[in-house]
Design an enzyme around this catalytic site. Structure first.
Site, short mmCIF file in Angstrom:
data_model
loop_
_atom_site.label_atom_id
_atom_site.label_comp_id
_atom_site.label_asym_id
_atom_site.label_seq_id
_atom_site.Cartn_x
_atom_site.Cartn_y
_atom_site.Cartn_z
CB SER A 1 -0.89 0.02 1.12
OG SER A 1 -1.86 -1.01 1.31
CD GLU B 1 3.71 -4.78 -4.86
OE1 GLU B 1 3.86 -5.50 -3.90
OE2 GLU B 1 2.90 -4.08 -5.03
N1 LIG Z 1 11.13 2.05 -8.77
C1 LIG Z 1 10.35 2.94 -8.69
N2 LIG Z 1 10.01 4.15 -9.62
C2 LIG Z 1 8.78 4.56 -9.66
N3 LIG Z 1 7.94 4.72 -8.94
C3 LIG Z 1 7.71 3.47 -7.96
C4 LIG Z 1 9.10 2.62 -8.00
N4 LIG Z 1 8.74 1.70 -6.83
C5 LIG Z 1 7.63 2.16 -6.33
N5 LIG Z 1 7.05 3.25 -6.98
C6 LIG Z 1 5.75 3.71 -6.56
O1 LIG Z 1 5.38 3.26 -5.43
C7 LIG Z 1 4.31 2.64 -5.55
C8 LIG Z 1 4.40 1.34 -4.50
O2 LIG Z 1 5.31 0.69 -4.97
P1 LIG Z 1 5.45 -0.84 -4.96
O3 LIG Z 1 6.67 -1.41 -5.17
O4 LIG Z 1 3.97 -1.52 -5.75
O5 LIG Z 1 5.03 -1.30 -3.22
P2 LIG Z 1 3.65 -1.60 -2.71
O6 LIG Z 1 2.48 -1.47 -3.58
O7 LIG Z 1 3.79 -2.91 -2.11
O8 LIG Z 1 3.69 -0.57 -1.46
C9 LIG Z 1 4.26 2.15 -6.98
O9 LIG Z 1 2.74 1.88 -7.16
C10 LIG Z 1 4.88 3.41 -7.71
O10 LIG Z 1 3.91 4.50 -7.74
MG LIG Z 2 2.13 -2.17 -5.26
#
Ligand SMILES: Nc1ncnc2c1ncn2[C@@H]1O[C@H](COP(=O)(O)OP(=O)(O)O)[C@@H](O)[C@H]1O
Ligand SMILES: [Mg+2]
Length: 319
Positions: free
Chosen positions: A151, A276
């Site tokens: 999230s 992910e």
């Molecule tokens: N390497 C990245 N480059 C750009 N945006 C990112 C990156 N990693 C995460 N984000 C942003 O952060 C959000 C959450 O990251 P994510 O890896 O999907 O983890 P989670 O959804 O488990 O918190 C993504 O939907 C994106 O908007």
């Molecule tokens: Mg995510």
């Protein structure tokens, strides 16, 4: 699209929701949606919060299946899956190993890399100094996030080294492992997957268009400012590549039942990069898997029933 699943044959069903993770509130929203949908189609479904009662009540009370609507730690990370295996209660979604690996973004990325699947360059930081070292290699801006959280909790887009310690601390508050990643400037996509192994299929791609590209916890669950395009506007060849990459990423982690793969499409070279896999994705009114299912004519109720029908025990030799 209707299937021939007999709701009565599902027996007494527990919708596991709530739990102890940072995503407890979202899980309650997911669980309420699933519960209502399953009851509406005639399933004998009951809410069950593992934070409020012992899991072995499932056996004592004669539950025959569990729909896992838990998110995050103790719900999506293989722990509850292990407990359900021990109790012998068939459950939805991925098994112990796939859940644990998918929850750990660093491990998932290592596996994808061995399969030649594209994911942003990264480093693991266990101190603020290691985060600064990572930025020297990966450049700024850099994505900083806890390896095992969801999230967007604890996420920072690091723009300047002045904020390095704050970014480290924000992620470190949620996990000892802080993941530093090449920041991907581009379009944000997500791909829902239904099924297991060679039977797994990708649903239409969703594009997430968040205010100022900021798809954070608030914009995920509590505002109407985020726009979603489904199917995403992509040319057919590129869409095919993204769906293939997502399916390969899901299969590489041995995910089962259903899941959702988050992908960034890099501006400039249109390279899709894996962020992910969510093995227990959100099922709230705002959620994305139901949106993708709707695009191919699968109603929310039908989706819940299909996922439920795929519940199984994954450890041990099949009969
Ligand atoms: N390497 C990245 N480059 C750009 N945006 C990112 C990156 N990693 C995460 N984000 C942003 O952060 C959000 C959450 O990251 P994510 O890896 O999907 O983890 P989670 O959804 O488990 O918190 C993504 O939907 C994106 O908007
Ligand atoms: Mg995510």
């Amino acid at each position: 699209m209707q299937t021939s699943i007999d709701p009565a044959a599902m027996g007494k069903v527990a919708v596991l929701c709530g739990g102890r993770s940072a995503e407890r509130d979202v899980s309650i929203m997911s669980g309420n949606g699933v519960l209502k949908a399953l009851r509406a189609v005639g399933v004998d479904a009951h809410a069950f919060d593992p934070a409020q009662r012992p899991l072995d009540d499932l056996v004592r009370e004669g539950f025959e299946r569990a729909f896992v609507a838990l998110h995050g730690r103790y719900g999506e990370d293989g722990t509850v899956q292990g407990a359900l295996e021990l109790l012998g209660v068939p459950y939805t979604g991925s098994g112990v190993m796939a859940s644990a690996i998918a929850m750990d973004k660093v491990y998932a990325k290592r596996i994808w890399m061995t399969h030649g699947l594209a994911t942003p360059a990264f480093a693991l930081a266990r101190s603020a100094q290691q985060l600064v070292d990572a930025a020297a290699r990966l450049g700024l801006p850099m994505a900083v996030k806890p390896s095992r959280e969801g999230s967007t909790i604890g996420f920072t887009k690091l723009l300047s080294l002045d904020a390095a310690t704050a970014a480290f601390d924000a992620a470190r508050a949620h996990d000892a492992d802080v993941l530093c990643e090449e920041f991907v400037d581009g379009r944000e996509l997500t791909v829902a997957v239904l099924g297991s192994g060679s039977e797994a299929r990708a649903l239409p791609i969703i594009e997430i268009v968040a205010p100022q590209g900021n798809y954070d916890y608030r914009n995920k669950y509590f505002t109407d400012d985020t726009r979603y395009e489904c199917p995403a506007r992509l040319d057919a060849a590129l869409a095919g590549r993204i769906r293939d990459l997502s399916l390969a990423a899901y299969r590489a982690l041995a995910c089962e039942g259903w899941g959702r793969v988050d992908v960034m499409l890099r501006r400039g070279d249109d390279e899709p990069l894996l962020l992910e896999v969510n093995t227990s994705p959100g099922m709230t009114g705002h959620s994305l898997v139901p949106m993708a299912a709707r695009a191919v004519g699968i109603s929310y109720e039908e989706l819940c029933l299909r996922i439920l029908a795929s519940a199984s025990l994954k450890i041990g030799v099949p009969d």
